[in-house]
Design a protein around this motif. Structure first.
Motif, PDB file in Angstrom:
ATOM      1  N   UNK A   1       0.832  -1.208   0.000  1.00 28.62           N
ATOM      2  CA  UNK A   1       0.000   0.000   0.000  1.00 28.62           C
ATOM      3  C   UNK A   1       0.860   1.249   0.000  1.00 28.62           C
ATOM      4  N   UNK A   2       1.902   1.277   0.834  1.00 26.02           N
ATOM      5  CA  UNK A   2       2.765   2.450   0.917  1.00 26.02           C
ATOM      6  C   UNK A   2       3.403   2.757  -0.439  1.00 26.02           C
ATOM      7  N   UNK A   3       3.741   1.701  -1.187  1.00 18.80           N
ATOM      8  CA  UNK A   3       4.376   1.899  -2.486  1.00 18.80           C
ATOM      9  C   UNK A   3       3.425   2.554  -3.481  1.00 18.80           C
ATOM     10  N   UNK A   4       2.149   2.179  -3.428  1.00 19.19           N
ATOM     11  CA  UNK A   4       1.181   2.656  -4.422  1.00 19.19           C
ATOM     12  C   UNK A   4       0.327   3.819  -3.948  1.00 19.19           C
ATOM     13  N   UNK A   5       0.515   4.254  -2.711  1.00 19.29           N
ATOM     14  CA  UNK A   5      -0.344   5.306  -2.157  1.00 19.29           C
ATOM     15  C   UNK A   5      -0.294   6.581  -2.999  1.00 19.29           C
ATOM     16  N   UNK A   6       0.909   6.971  -3.427  1.00 20.28           N
ATOM     17  CA  UNK A   6       1.042   8.201  -4.223  1.00 20.28           C
ATOM     18  C   UNK A   6       0.343   8.065  -5.571  1.00 20.28           C
ATOM     19  N   UNK A   7       0.406   6.863  -6.164  1.00 18.68           N
ATOM     20  CA  UNK A   7      -0.268   6.619  -7.438  1.00 18.68           C
ATOM     21  C   UNK A   7      -1.778   6.743  -7.278  1.00 18.68           C
ATOM     22  N   UNK A   8      -2.319   6.144  -6.235  1.00 13.95           N
ATOM     23  CA  UNK A   8      -3.762   6.246  -5.996  1.00 13.95           C
ATOM     24  C   UNK A   8      -4.181   7.710  -5.825  1.00 13.95           C
ATOM     25  N   UNK A   9      -3.381   8.451  -5.104  1.00 20.51           N
ATOM     26  CA  UNK A   9      -3.715   9.858  -4.856  1.00 20.51           C
ATOM     27  C   UNK A   9      -3.698  10.659  -6.150  1.00 20.51           C
ATOM     28  N   UNK A  10      -2.687  10.409  -6.994  1.00 21.19           N
ATOM     29  CA  UNK A  10      -2.590  11.144  -8.252  1.00 21.19           C
ATOM     30  C   UNK A  10      -3.751  10.830  -9.193  1.00 21.19           C
ATOM     31  N   UNK A  11      -4.293   9.622  -9.074  1.00 22.95           N
ATOM     32  CA  UNK A  11      -5.420   9.212  -9.909  1.00 22.95           C
ATOM     33  C   UNK A  11      -6.766   9.578  -9.292  1.00 22.95           C
ATOM     34  N   UNK A  12      -6.714  10.148  -8.103  1.00 20.54           N
ATOM     35  CA  UNK A  12      -7.954  10.520  -7.431  1.00 20.54           C
ATOM     36  C   UNK A  12      -8.718   9.344  -6.881  1.00 20.54           C
ATOM     37  N   UNK A  13      -8.000   8.255  -6.573  1.00 21.53           N
ATOM     38  CA  UNK A  13      -8.635   7.045  -6.048  1.00 21.53           C
ATOM     39  C   UNK A  13      -8.465   7.004  -4.533  1.00 21.53           C
ATOM     40  N   UNK A  14      -9.563   6.847  -3.821  1.00 31.99           N
ATOM     41  CA  UNK A  14      -9.506   6.722  -2.373  1.00 31.99           C
ATOM     42  C   UNK A  14      -9.087   5.292  -2.020  1.00 31.99           C
ATOM     43  N   UNK A  15      -7.952   5.161  -1.330  1.00 28.25           N
ATOM     44  CA  UNK A  15      -7.438   3.840  -0.953  1.00 28.25           C
ATOM     45  C   UNK A  15      -7.044   3.852   0.504  1.00 28.25           C
ATOM     46  N   UNK A  16      -6.980   2.660   1.090  1.00 27.12           N
ATOM     47  CA  UNK A  16      -6.685   2.555   2.517  1.00 27.12           C
ATOM     48  C   UNK A  16      -6.086   1.188   2.813  1.00 27.12           C
ATOM     49  N   UNK A  17      -5.370   1.120   3.930  1.00 25.99           N
ATOM     50  CA  UNK A  17      -4.873  -0.154   4.445  1.00 25.99           C
ATOM     51  C   UNK A  17      -5.515  -0.478   5.787  1.00 25.99           C
ATOM     52  N   UNK A  18      -6.612   0.195   6.087  1.00 26.56           N
ATOM     53  CA  UNK A  18      -7.326   0.002   7.346  1.00 26.56           C
ATOM     54  C   UNK A  18      -8.559  -0.860   7.097  1.00 26.56           C
ATOM     55  N   UNK A  19      -8.653  -2.054   7.718  1.00 29.12           N
ATOM     56  CA  UNK A  19      -9.805  -2.942   7.474  1.00 29.12           C
ATOM     57  C   UNK A  19     -11.160  -2.318   7.780  1.00 29.12           C
ATOM     58  N   UNK A  20     -11.189  -1.299   8.622  1.00 24.41           N
ATOM     59  CA  UNK A  20     -12.479  -0.694   8.951  1.00 24.41           C
ATOM     60  C   UNK A  20     -13.116  -0.031   7.732  1.00 24.41           C
ATOM     61  N   UNK A  21     -12.302   0.230   6.700  1.00 25.34           N
ATOM     62  CA  UNK A  21     -12.834   0.862   5.496  1.00 25.34           C
ATOM     63  C   UNK A  21     -13.428  -0.149   4.519  1.00 25.34           C
ATOM     64  N   UNK A  22     -13.463  -1.431   4.903  1.00 26.97           N
ATOM     65  CA  UNK A  22     -14.063  -2.430   4.034  1.00 26.97           C
ATOM     66  C   UNK A  22     -15.540  -2.143   3.772  1.00 26.97           C
ATOM     67  N   UNK A  23     -16.191  -1.451   4.689  1.00 22.85           N
ATOM     68  CA  UNK A  23     -17.611  -1.123   4.537  1.00 22.85           C
ATOM     69  C   UNK A  23     -17.833   0.358   4.243  1.00 22.85           C
ATOM     70  N   UNK A  24     -16.765   1.043   3.877  1.00 18.72           N
ATOM     71  CA  UNK A  24     -16.855   2.469   3.559  1.00 18.72           C
ATOM     72  C   UNK A  24     -16.996   2.623   2.048  1.00 18.72           C
ATOM     73  N   UNK A  25     -18.147   3.067   1.580  1.00 15.41           N
ATOM     74  CA  UNK A  25     -18.393   3.180   0.148  1.00 15.41           C
ATOM     75  C   UNK A  25     -17.546   4.248  -0.514  1.00 15.41           C
ATOM     76  N   UNK A  26     -16.977   5.165   0.261  1.00 10.46           N
ATOM     77  CA  UNK A  26     -16.155   6.229  -0.324  1.00 10.46           C
ATOM     78  C   UNK A  26     -14.734   5.761  -0.610  1.00 10.46           C
ATOM     79  N   UNK A  27     -14.358   4.591  -0.089  1.00 11.70           N
ATOM     80  CA  UNK A  27     -13.010   4.054  -0.307  1.00 11.70           C
ATOM     81  C   UNK A  27     -13.091   2.971  -1.373  1.00 11.70           C
ATOM     82  N   UNK A  28     -12.353   3.153  -2.467  1.00 13.26           N
ATOM     83  CA  UNK A  28     -12.449   2.245  -3.610  1.00 13.26           C
ATOM     84  C   UNK A  28     -11.549   1.027  -3.478  1.00 13.26           C
TER      85      UNK A  28
END
Length: 266
Positions: A1-28
């Protein structure tokens, strides 16, 4: 995740490494483990939201490394347990009686002592007490960092969240700490949990026998295909040699896909 975090941000993709976001519709995109997915499913089950959670997974795709470990190694079901403080006191009293007299004595002054559930738990304590003395350290359980863990009987891997009353009795005997009693509140069918995803892409280097492929085809509508070595996919000045088979990819298709036919997601 740390390696690709900047790529996700540049593409406007909401990403996370926190399992609590598994049910968060705003996190892709969510980086997690199979245990995280099972825990989220179990939490939804105990909260009475299992159907809602299954509907949420219908629009999700799961990408898994070592998919055989998720599907085959852990068995068909998982459980969620809760501490029972009331019976926990009784369990420790009964263990004391077993240690001093070799049998459990009924407390005639407590009206609860005559209940059917009490008799069942007494039998459970007696069985676990006998099992605790039959278990071997290094084979059935292991001590790490002052804590005791069960070992998987097949793989000998540490079951970090595994619990058993016999293990509590082992820990109590070795450390003098009070044993904890738990009861099962929810049982999750792993097949149902993972089949709720619209599609699963799984990579593994060990799956490939006809029996495993047949199981995945019958129960997951899976399509298996070979992928080349990574270095063979890199561009060179010379035409690349014929790719050798390194891994097997299983594409677990949507429900309704005919077994053996290419998945609509593949």
């Amino acid at each position: 995740y740390d390696t690709n975090a900047a790529l996700f941000e540049s593409l406007g993709i909401q990403a996370s490494a926190d399992p609590k976001h598994l049910r968060d519709e705003t996190v892709s995109i969510v980086y997690c483990t199979g245990d995280d997915i099972e825990k989220t499913c179990l939490d939804a089950l105990t909260e009475g939201q299992s159907l809602t959670y299954e509907e949420e997974l219908n629009s999700c795709v799961l990408i898994v490394d070592e998919v055989d470990g998720m599907i085959f190694d852990k068995g068909p079901a998982s459980e969620k347990e809760f501490n029972d403080n009331d019976f926990g006191e009784w369990v420790n009293t009964w263990i004391n009686q077993l240690e001093t007299t070799g049998s459990i004595e009924r407390d005639w002054d407590d009206f609860r002592a005559s209940g059917e559930s009490t008799a069942q738990i007494q039998k459970e304590v007696e069985t676990a007490y006998n099992m605790a003395f039959a278990k071997k350290e290094g084979k059935d359980y292991v001590q790490r960092g002052g804590a005791y863990y069960m070992l998987d009987p097949k793989t000998q891997m540490v079951q970090e969240h595994g619990w058993s009353l016999w293990l509590e009795i082992v820990r109590r005997t070795k450390t003098g700490k009070t044993a904890t009693y738990r009861y099962v509140k929810a049982i999750l069918c792993r097949l149902q949990c993972f089949r709720s995803y619209s599609c699963i892409f799984g990579l593994t280097g060990s799956l490939g026998q006809d029996a495993e492929k047949g199981y995945l085809s019958d129960y997951y509508d899976a399509v298996c295909f070979n992928v080349p070595f990574f270095l063979d996919t890199c561009r060179t000045d010379e035409p690349p040699p014929r790719a050798a088979v390194q891994d097997v990819v299983s594409v677990l298709g949507e429900e309704g896909d005919p077994g053996g036919a290419p998945s609509r997601k593949g």
